[in-house]
Enzyme design. Sequence first.
Site, mmCIF file in Angstrom:
data_model
loop_
_atom_site.group_PDB
_atom_site.id
_atom_site.type_symbol
_atom_site.label_atom_id
_atom_site.label_comp_id
_atom_site.label_asym_id
_atom_site.label_seq_id
_atom_site.Cartn_x
_atom_site.Cartn_y
_atom_site.Cartn_z
ATOM 1 N N LYS A 81 0.847 -1.200 0.000
ATOM 2 C CA LYS A 81 0.000 0.000 0.000
ATOM 3 C C LYS A 81 0.879 1.244 0.000
ATOM 4 C CE LYS A 81 -4.078 1.875 2.348
ATOM 5 N NZ LYS A 81 -5.093 1.642 3.400
ATOM 6 N N SER A 156 -9.605 2.499 1.704
ATOM 7 C CA SER A 156 -8.482 3.150 1.057
ATOM 8 C C SER A 156 -7.477 2.182 0.436
ATOM 9 C CB SER A 156 -7.759 4.039 2.069
ATOM 10 O OG SER A 156 -7.216 3.282 3.144
ATOM 11 N N SER A 180 -11.027 0.271 5.580
ATOM 12 C CA SER A 180 -10.143 0.373 4.421
ATOM 13 C C SER A 180 -9.552 -0.946 3.948
ATOM 14 C CB SER A 180 -9.006 1.365 4.705
ATOM 15 O OG SER A 180 -9.517 2.679 4.774
#
Length: 476
Positions: A81, A156, A180
């Site tokens: 990420k 996210s 997320s």
Amino acid sequence: MTTDITEYTAVELTRLIRQRHLSAREVVEAHLARIERTNPHVNAIVTLVAERALDEARAADDRLAAGHPVGPLHGLPVAHKDTHDTAGIRTTYGTPVLADNLPDTDELVVERLRGAGAITIGKTNVPEFAAGSHTVNPLFGATANPYDTTKSAGGSSGGAAAALACGMHPLADGSDMGGSLRNPASFCNVVGLRPSPGRVPSWPEQAAWTSMAVQGPMARTVTDTALALSVLAGPDARSPVSVPEPGSCFAEPLESDLAGMRVAFSPDLGGSVPVDPSVTTALESAAKVFADLGGTVERACPDFAGAEDVFRTLRAWQFDLDLGRVRDQHGDRLKASLIDNIDAGRDLTGADLARAARGRTELFHRMRRFFLDYDVLLLPVSQVPPFPVELEYPGSVDGVAMDSYLDWMRSAYFVSATGCPALAVPAGFTDGGLPVGVQVVGPHRADLAVLRAGYAFEQATRHWQRRPRLGDGERP
């Protein structure tokens, strides 16, 4: 063996590499080719380090050939990420402020994956500073849903979920404050686990004792997710809240008999949130599967009173803590909603934080008592199916107006406020072919129990095997 290496699960790939039926280089090359074909359609991977990955793959093959010990993820390609620091690899947090940021060190989740033998191939897209459950930012734009590129991939950790669904890599890391890890998993027909706080220790942290935001694994299957967790979990002296139990327990087989399992089911969190009918339909089917597997399914829901205030208060405090200095130095370059969240944190008083602390404690005890009567709780992950990618957030849910980009994710962030582990598992598709996930919630620190329940459901339904058709039309 399948002719497409990227169709294998992570567990299968580790076995094939160890048995030397496949080389790490072959595996990395196949996934890089998949990225080349599919990433232009979804914009999931925003930084690619192909040559470095191939060099690491060659070294991995040499190590195995020499008979040296190898880790449980030996030779597996992963992308991290873009809010997780990677030494020598651009980490932008999706913001122009950090467009050229090159960290000096790996943060702990990256360190553990790489220490287990995983090979970094790149970074996955995020909203700016991971704020929001729709992945779009001013540096790289939006990540599209692999099942319908006119729709959102969630967030996210949306880049990670989309990349997994497309077969760009078999495992991913992510983070979850308000959903997320779970929301993008639901939107992209993959699996995302929000672990119990401290199960996956975080480092570095500005406030090491905080526990609303956690980091955790994503994969296409529950077994692969557990494999990643077996590496990510376990104590670390740099995290004062880390759970002492080693991660090795998550590498054990997940098979279990659900006969007699006490399953609570609430498609709308006890009437406290609106839910799109297409999501409710998928959840009703999921509850029936648990009943067919021998579970005793009842309509029941814990009392989530106060979860809204707890989450929003502590989230705002965390935003000011983490990003206050960025706001002071670069406020004119941040998105408006991000500034609003930081400023909300600055306006908090001691009384506000005390109220949230008391409310969270009360919520914990209500959940503790609820799980004396039930083993798991089934909830929606997201209150809506994937929405148009050009929207920041859905304006309404089942006719109820959503006033902010947080409102439509209450089904996820109410659970965050409890501290309970929660697993998003593919639960089916809408009539329009969009993925829907079910959220399996368990008692405090019962991460293994939710994985086992999710695994049984996954084996009975096999929804994860319905893969998107992108790039070359080869998928069924």
